[in-house]
Design a protein around this motif. Structure first.
Motif, short mmCIF file in Angstrom:
data_model
loop_
_atom_site.label_atom_id
_atom_site.label_comp_id
_atom_site.label_asym_id
_atom_site.label_seq_id
_atom_site.Cartn_x
_atom_site.Cartn_y
_atom_site.Cartn_z
N LEU A 1 -2.84 3.81 -2.87
CA LEU A 1 -2.77 2.85 -3.96
C LEU A 1 -2.45 1.48 -3.36
CD1 LEU A 1 -0.63 4.97 -6.45
CD2 LEU A 1 -3.13 4.74 -6.39
N ARG B 1 0.96 5.65 -0.37
CA ARG B 1 0.15 6.85 -0.23
C ARG B 1 0.79 7.98 -1.03
NH1 ARG B 1 -2.62 9.68 5.11
NH2 ARG B 1 -3.58 11.40 3.95
N PRO C 1 -13.58 4.08 2.92
CA PRO C 1 -12.95 4.96 1.92
C PRO C 1 -13.72 4.97 0.60
CG PRO C 1 -11.35 3.45 2.91
CD PRO C 1 -12.70 2.97 3.32
N GLU C 2 -13.62 6.08 -0.09
CA GLU C 2 -14.20 6.19 -1.43
C GLU C 2 -13.29 5.50 -2.44
OE1 GLU C 2 -15.23 9.60 -4.83
OE2 GLU C 2 -14.43 10.17 -2.86
N ASP D 1 -3.56 12.48 -0.78
CA ASP D 1 -4.76 11.93 -0.15
C ASP D 1 -5.28 10.68 -0.86
OD1 ASP D 1 -4.87 13.84 1.84
OD2 ASP D 1 -6.04 15.25 0.62
N VAL D 2 -4.42 10.05 -1.64
CA VAL D 2 -4.80 8.85 -2.38
C VAL D 2 -3.93 7.68 -1.92
CG1 VAL D 2 -4.97 7.75 -4.64
CG2 VAL D 2 -5.54 10.17 -4.39
N LEU E 1 -11.73 5.35 -5.85
CA LEU E 1 -11.49 6.32 -6.91
C LEU E 1 -11.40 5.65 -8.28
CD1 LEU E 1 -8.84 8.53 -5.06
CD2 LEU E 1 -11.31 8.93 -5.28
N TRP E 2 -10.64 4.58 -8.35
CA TRP E 2 -10.56 3.82 -9.59
C TRP E 2 -9.91 2.46 -9.32
CZ3 TRP E 2 -5.43 2.78 -10.60
CH2 TRP E 2 -4.49 3.73 -10.18
N ALA F 1 -7.28 2.23 -6.18
CA ALA F 1 -7.03 3.57 -5.65
C ALA F 1 -8.22 4.00 -4.81
CB ALA F 1 -6.82 4.57 -6.79
N ILE F 2 -7.95 4.38 -3.56
CA ILE F 2 -9.00 4.83 -2.66
C ILE F 2 -8.59 6.15 -2.02
CG2 ILE F 2 -9.85 2.51 -2.16
CD1 ILE F 2 -8.28 2.57 0.44
N ALA F 3 -9.60 6.92 -1.63
CA ALA F 3 -9.34 8.21 -0.99
C ALA F 3 -9.06 8.01 0.49
CB ALA F 3 -10.55 9.13 -1.19
N THR G 1 0.86 -1.19 0.00
CA THR G 1 0.00 0.00 0.00
C THR G 1 0.89 1.23 0.00
OG1 THR G 1 -1.75 -1.14 1.23
CG2 THR G 1 -1.82 1.26 1.19
#
Length: 247
Positions: free
Chosen positions: A23, A17, A47-48, A20-21, A50-51, A58-60, A15
């Protein structure tokens, strides 16, 4: 450009960072799929997404700060710990996920525990009396349970709080049917002083002896894996100290 921070990395996954993303890189696509599906189903903040582009998710970042860290005192108030207990109860009351994983059978879990205990002693990792005592304590967790929707890896660092509220729970790759008391045990591992607060928020149906049994069982199962993947279970307040506290 923001710095790239390595949050955690080992042979199974990593993981990173960037600002604010987050991966998450995982060679096992099933874990990524499980994580995304679980976050879409649960009634707690997550978490949101993202893609997704396998093998990367990818999360916020979620707001707030971790509830604490294993081996360090938690500065969160009793009210915050109780709020976390209430959030976990909401999760466990959620209908079981239709496709996420399966709960390990008792025979399978007991066999795995016996193998790990033998290796810990044979390889000189831990004294035999320490392993034997905790294997006895762990026996209380090896009983039939009603499966619930569990996080599966509810370490204290995976729970974020902001003020007196839970602002996010992360890392859902192990989510699926499981023993709800395992989640409570994982959360309070090494933080026994906060167990009463968590239970106060969680409510009824809590057998404290089973939670203590899961502390021993989880620690016995984790020590070899942690050592092989670059973590230190002998650090103050971590898994080996948890086992010693049962003596």
């Amino acid at each position: 450009m923001d710095e790239v921070e390595v949050v955690v990395a080992h042979s199974e996954r990593a993981t990173l960072r960037v600002g604010d993303v987050f991966l998450k890189v995982d060679a096992d696509q099933a874990r990524i799929d499980a994580e995304v599906e679980a976050m879409a189903l649960v009634p707690v903040p997550t978490p949101e997404v993202l893609w997704r582009k396998p093998p990367v998710l990818a999360i916020a970042a979620v707001p707030g700060t971790p509830l604490g860290r294993l081996g360090e005192p938690s500065t969160a108030s009793p009210a915050v710990w109780a709020a976390v207990g209430a959030a976990i109860r909401k999760l466990h009351d959620t209908p079981l996920p239709p496709r996420l994983g399966r709960a390990r059978g008792l025979d399978e879990l007991a066999a795995e525990l016996d193998v790990e205990c033998e290796l810990l002693v044979t390889n000189g990792v831990l004294p035999a009396d320490l392993v034997t005592r905790n294997r006895e304590v762990a026996e209380a967790a090896l009983r039939p349970w009603t499966p619930a929707f569990t996080h599966g890896d509810l370490q204290i660092v995976h729970v974020f709080v902001d003020g007196d509220e839970v602002s996010g729970i992360i890392d859902w790759s192990e989510a699926g049917p499981g023993d709800p008391l395992y989640d409570l045990a994982t959360l309070t591992l090494g933080h026994e002083e906060h167990l009463d607060d968590v239970v106060a928020g969680y409510g009824t149906d809590v057998d404290l002896d089973v939670i203590r049994a899961w502390w021993s069982l989880r620690s016995l199962l984790a020590i070899r894996w942690l050592t092989e993947h670059g973590f230190d279970p002998t650090a103050p307040g971590c898994e080996v100290d948890v086992l010693k506290s049962r003596m």
